[in-house]
Design a protein around this motif. Sequence first.
Motif, PDB file in Angstrom:
ATOM      1  N   HIS A  40     -19.749 -52.725 -40.123  1.00  0.00           N
ATOM      2  CA  HIS A  40     -21.304 -52.003 -40.679  1.00  0.00           C
ATOM      3  C   HIS A  40     -20.109 -51.242 -41.218  1.00  0.00           C
ATOM      4  O   HIS A  40     -20.616 -50.582 -42.534  1.00  0.00           O
TER       5      HIS A  40
ATOM      6  N   ASP B 208     -20.245 -53.115 -44.640  1.00  0.00           N
ATOM      7  CA  ASP B 208     -21.864 -53.186 -45.466  1.00  0.00           C
ATOM      8  C   ASP B 208     -21.757 -52.037 -46.390  1.00  0.00           C
ATOM      9  O   ASP B 208     -22.090 -51.868 -46.833  1.00  0.00           O
ATOM     10  N   GLY B 209     -21.463 -50.775 -45.101  1.00  0.00           N
ATOM     11  CA  GLY B 209     -21.595 -49.191 -46.070  1.00  0.00           C
ATOM     12  C   GLY B 209     -20.742 -49.462 -47.993  1.00  0.00           C
ATOM     13  O   GLY B 209     -21.294 -48.874 -48.461  1.00  0.00           O
TER      14      GLY B 209
ATOM     15  N   SER C  35     -23.367 -45.399 -37.250  1.00  0.00           N
ATOM     16  CA  SER C  35     -23.960 -44.913 -38.572  1.00  0.00           C
ATOM     17  C   SER C  35     -22.559 -44.461 -39.319  1.00  0.00           C
ATOM     18  O   SER C  35     -22.679 -44.394 -40.518  1.00  0.00           O
TER      19      SER C  35
ATOM     20  N   TRP D  54     -20.427 -46.702 -40.739  1.00  0.00           N
ATOM     21  CA  TRP D  54     -21.869 -47.222 -42.194  1.00  0.00           C
ATOM     22  C   TRP D  54     -21.035 -46.024 -43.305  1.00  0.00           C
ATOM     23  O   TRP D  54     -20.742 -46.430 -44.603  1.00  0.00           O
ATOM     24  N   THR D  55     -21.430 -44.688 -42.666  1.00  0.00           N
ATOM     25  CA  THR D  55     -20.577 -44.067 -43.423  1.00  0.00           C
ATOM     26  C   THR D  55     -19.518 -43.366 -44.215  1.00  0.00           C
ATOM     27  O   THR D  55     -19.207 -42.963 -45.525  1.00  0.00           O
TER      28      THR D  55
ATOM     29  N   TYR E 269     -19.394 -46.670 -46.773  1.00  0.00           N
ATOM     30  CA  TYR E 269     -20.575 -46.004 -48.685  1.00  0.00           C
ATOM     31  C   TYR E 269     -20.083 -44.879 -48.502  1.00  0.00           C
ATOM     32  O   TYR E 269     -18.981 -44.779 -50.122  1.00  0.00           O
TER      33      TYR E 269
END
Length: 451
Positions: free
Chosen positions: A27, A30-31, A148, A151-152, A155
Amino acid sequence: MQKVVQLDDVSFNRFHFKIAGLTFGAHLTDGYVLGVIGFALAQIKPQMGLTPFWEGMLGSSALIGLFIGSLALGWVADYLGRQKIFCFSFLVISVASALQFFAHTPEQLFLLRVVIGIGLGGDFSVGHTMLAEFSPRKHRGVILGSFSVLWTIGYVAASFAGHFMTALGPEGWRWLLASSALPAVIILLLRIGTPESPRWLMRKGRSVQALAIVHRYFGPHVTLQAEMPSARQHSLLTLFTPRYRKRTAFNSLFFVCLVIPWFAIYTFLPSILQSMGLDKNFATDLLLSALLIVGALLGIVLTVFCSRRGFLIGSFLFLAACLVALSLLPTSMALWQIVCFAAFTLIMSAVSNLVGVFPAESFPTEVRSMGVGFATSMSRLGSAIGTLLLPLAIMHYGTATTMGLLAVILIIGALVSLAWAPETKGLTLVDASDTATNPRKKPVHQATSSF
């Protein structure tokens, strides 16, 4: 003699930590992959002479791939096993990420990012599934929701990398996009040797292998809750039979209604802030990044203390109110715009934890990867469409009207959740998937009440 313990009730151990880390690493990638494209486009647009259409296509390319990969590889994982896709997906991501460095046309870059998205989509399907099937129910919500945070962080890392690498020169976007290959290769190597899900093996009638894995990683006193063997091969149409269609509709629609505003707004954040009369600079990025991380951590706390259902519905209503306020506030009230946008960012990051929880807890083992994959694919299709249309909507209707339209999508999500969201907190996977059939039924095992 040690007391026999169900896999759902084992203590959190090193293996749980490892499987969670491998899933969270995915993840993070992914981010990062979805975050860098916004910075790369700033350099690619003048170099390749991108039209608004191709700008939207490149912005949504990985999301289109996520739609395809989640749909196809989720089904394959229920048929061939979780572990194979768990490794294959990151082989695809690693190769396609590196090849972005050599792209010279929008078409080449679009195809490579679609392939990356396919790998990420497959990983979304099996990553959440494997994590759910290994995790004890006491910690499952926190573990599934914690993705999350990673992921963050991915990002946010993309934001810092974007500022640094695009400053290297006109070809900096190549290094920026190809840099996603580094975490992908690391995760691929670490995933080699990961065991198959014992729940999937049990469903396939391979109970001896299933128990051998359980005993190896959790101890000889641990057993597995009965999973009825099934030789039947399910197709995607199974998700629309009377038993599954309500949970399929709920998980797909709530997921779509959350991620359309997320990806639409944050993919084109510089343009949106500029149209609001605000500047996007390093200080702004730092503030938004901090809000995203704090929001993700807040989401873990709320997942522990709130009902799943109440957290979701309340967040939808709050986020819609924020966007309505942004659509009505004049540019002269910049401070209030910043407050609304900050509140939106904080809660959107927090509630995003639930997209890793609800789908994995709603479907039984026999169709779990397929169900998670389908919900993810629908969300990414919606995100891709939203990302593709957002520049056109802002150009033709303005930022205020566009924010109002996104608020309507969030209200639809609230209504869907009011009608169909189950309460799966504190249940075994078997009980949770049974409860998903009847969201109004109060489970015997449930300690918290529904919203």
